[in-house]
Design a protein around this motif. Structure first.
Motif, PDB file in Angstrom:
ATOM      1  N   PHE A  43       0.814  -1.207   0.000  1.00 25.76           N
ATOM      2  CA  PHE A  43       0.000   0.000   0.000  1.00 25.76           C
ATOM      3  C   PHE A  43       0.855   1.267   0.000  1.00 25.76           C
ATOM      4  CE2 PHE A  43      -2.301  -3.332   2.439  1.00 25.76           C
ATOM      5  CZ  PHE A  43      -3.163  -3.682   1.417  1.00 25.76           C
ATOM      6  N   MET A  44       2.136   1.117  -0.270  1.00 29.28           N
ATOM      7  CA  MET A  44       3.069   2.240  -0.343  1.00 29.28           C
ATOM      8  C   MET A  44       3.540   2.417  -1.785  1.00 29.28           C
ATOM      9  SD  MET A  44       4.216   3.724   2.596  1.00 29.28           S
ATOM     10  CE  MET A  44       4.226   3.436   4.347  1.00 29.28           C
ATOM     11  N   THR A  45       2.612   2.475  -2.702  1.00 31.74           N
ATOM     12  CA  THR A  45       2.975   2.624  -4.111  1.00 31.74           C
ATOM     13  C   THR A  45       2.353   3.885  -4.692  1.00 31.74           C
ATOM     14  OG1 THR A  45       1.116   1.230  -4.756  1.00 31.74           O
ATOM     15  CG2 THR A  45       3.250   0.138  -4.494  1.00 31.74           C
ATOM     16  N   ASP A  46       2.989   4.400  -5.727  1.00 33.57           N
ATOM     17  CA  ASP A  46       2.448   5.580  -6.404  1.00 33.57           C
ATOM     18  C   ASP A  46       1.461   5.133  -7.490  1.00 33.57           C
ATOM     19  OD1 ASP A  46       3.971   4.753  -8.624  1.00 33.57           O
ATOM     20  OD2 ASP A  46       5.493   6.305  -8.357  1.00 33.57           O
ATOM     21  N   ALA A  47       0.965   6.085  -8.260  1.00 34.91           N
ATOM     22  CA  ALA A  47      -0.045   5.799  -9.282  1.00 34.91           C
ATOM     23  C   ALA A  47       0.461   4.817 -10.345  1.00 34.91           C
ATOM     24  CB  ALA A  47      -0.497   7.096  -9.941  1.00 34.91           C
ATOM     25  N   TYR A  51       7.095   1.469  -5.677  1.00 34.65           N
ATOM     26  CA  TYR A  51       7.173   1.583  -4.228  1.00 34.65           C
ATOM     27  C   TYR A  51       7.667   2.969  -3.849  1.00 34.65           C
ATOM     28  CZ  TYR A  51       8.548   0.730   0.588  1.00 34.65           C
ATOM     29  OH  TYR A  51       8.678   0.799   1.951  1.00 34.65           O
ATOM     30  N   ARG A  52       6.934   3.607  -2.931  1.00 33.18           N
ATOM     31  CA  ARG A  52       7.295   4.936  -2.423  1.00 33.18           C
ATOM     32  C   ARG A  52       7.014   4.973  -0.924  1.00 33.18           C
ATOM     33  NH1 ARG A  52       9.968   5.798  -6.608  1.00 33.18           N
ATOM     34  NH2 ARG A  52       9.106   6.909  -8.359  1.00 33.18           N
ATOM     35  N   PHE A  53       8.052   4.791  -0.119  1.00 34.90           N
ATOM     36  CA  PHE A  53       7.861   4.816   1.327  1.00 34.90           C
ATOM     37  C   PHE A  53       7.488   6.221   1.787  1.00 34.90           C
ATOM     38  CE2 PHE A  53       9.372   5.644   5.606  1.00 34.90           C
ATOM     39  CZ  PHE A  53       8.706   4.658   6.299  1.00 34.90           C
ATOM     40  N   SER A  54       6.555   6.277   2.717  1.00 33.78           N
ATOM     41  CA  SER A  54       6.154   7.551   3.312  1.00 33.78           C
ATOM     42  C   SER A  54       5.827   7.308   4.785  1.00 33.78           C
ATOM     43  CB  SER A  54       4.925   8.123   2.593  1.00 33.78           C
ATOM     44  OG  SER A  54       4.414   9.231   3.302  1.00 33.78           O
ATOM     45  N   ALA A  55       6.661   7.859   5.661  1.00 33.39           N
ATOM     46  CA  ALA A  55       6.439   7.693   7.102  1.00 33.39           C
ATOM     47  C   ALA A  55       5.090   8.266   7.517  1.00 33.39           C
ATOM     48  CB  ALA A  55       7.569   8.357   7.883  1.00 33.39           C
ATOM     49  N   THR A  56       4.629   9.300   6.821  1.00 31.49           N
ATOM     50  CA  THR A  56       3.352   9.926   7.189  1.00 31.49           C
ATOM     51  C   THR A  56       2.161   9.024   6.874  1.00 31.49           C
ATOM     52  OG1 THR A  56       3.175  11.072   5.053  1.00 31.49           O
ATOM     53  CG2 THR A  56       4.265  12.260   6.853  1.00 31.49           C
ATOM     54  N   GLY A  59       0.571   4.863   9.544  1.00 31.77           N
ATOM     55  CA  GLY A  59      -0.619   4.538  10.333  1.00 31.77           C
ATOM     56  C   GLY A  59      -1.767   4.082   9.468  1.00 31.77           C
ATOM     57  N   LYS A  60      -2.011   4.828   8.390  1.00 36.88           N
ATOM     58  CA  LYS A  60      -3.109   4.500   7.471  1.00 36.88           C
ATOM     59  C   LYS A  60      -2.843   3.178   6.751  1.00 36.88           C
ATOM     60  CE  LYS A  60      -5.374   7.697   5.116  1.00 36.88           C
ATOM     61  NZ  LYS A  60      -5.658   8.780   4.163  1.00 36.88           N
ATOM     62  N   VAL A  61      -1.601   2.955   6.369  1.00 36.03           N
ATOM     63  CA  VAL A  61      -1.223   1.737   5.654  1.00 36.03           C
ATOM     64  C   VAL A  61      -1.403   0.510   6.549  1.00 36.03           C
ATOM     65  CG1 VAL A  61       0.830   0.530   4.777  1.00 36.03           C
ATOM     66  CG2 VAL A  61       0.289   2.819   3.954  1.00 36.03           C
TER      67      VAL A  61
END
Length: 138
Positions: A43-47, A51-56, A59-61
């Motif tokens: 669930f950390m992927t772009d369009a 893969y695009r990690f985002s610490a923000t 929680g949602k992921v």
């Protein structure tokens, strides 16, 4: 093998540091049997699916991971969740879910030392290693 042929759904948690073989093991197990594979990295992927990690988004992921796990388990499927789970509390929602649903759970700890497929920096892996909690003895 589907859940009906094996007395209902089951949950397998695969834990380990980045590069330990969690995703590879989960994929291989899914090829061998009819399991659903879920992990936060999915669930950390772009369009474009990269893969695009985002610490923000963590929680949602993780909430989405738990939600999809619950949906598949309630539908009677076998589910494999592969995440770092460096601390026991990170697994607790899944353990509680399995207990509430009356579903057996197993935990596998991967200890391989391969290159992280997501290029996790060495200092981050070291931090995870330093906070690693061993599973309690049964």
């Amino acid at each position: 093998m589907n859940a009906e042929e094996n007395n209902g759904p089951s949950l397998l948690l695969i834990r380990g540091l980045p590069g330990s073989g969690k995703s590879t093991l989960a994929r291989r197990l899914c090829q061998a049997d009819d399991h659903f594979h879920i992990e936060a990295d999915m669930f950390m992927t772009d369009a474009k699916g990269r893969y695009r990690f985002s610490a923000t988004k963590l929680g949602k992921v993780h909430a989405r991971c738990e939600q999809e796990t619950r949906q598949h388990l309630q539908a009677g499927h076998h589910v494999i969740v592969a995440n770092t789970f460096s601390q026991i509390w990170e697994m607790q929602p899944y353990l509680d879910m399995a207990k509430t649903l009356g579903i057996p759970v197993q935990i596998i700890e991967c200890q391989g030392q391969f290159k992280s497929i997501h290029d996790v920096p060495e200092h981050s892996i070291r931090d995870m290693h330093n906070r690693w909690e061993k599973l309690p003895k049964p």
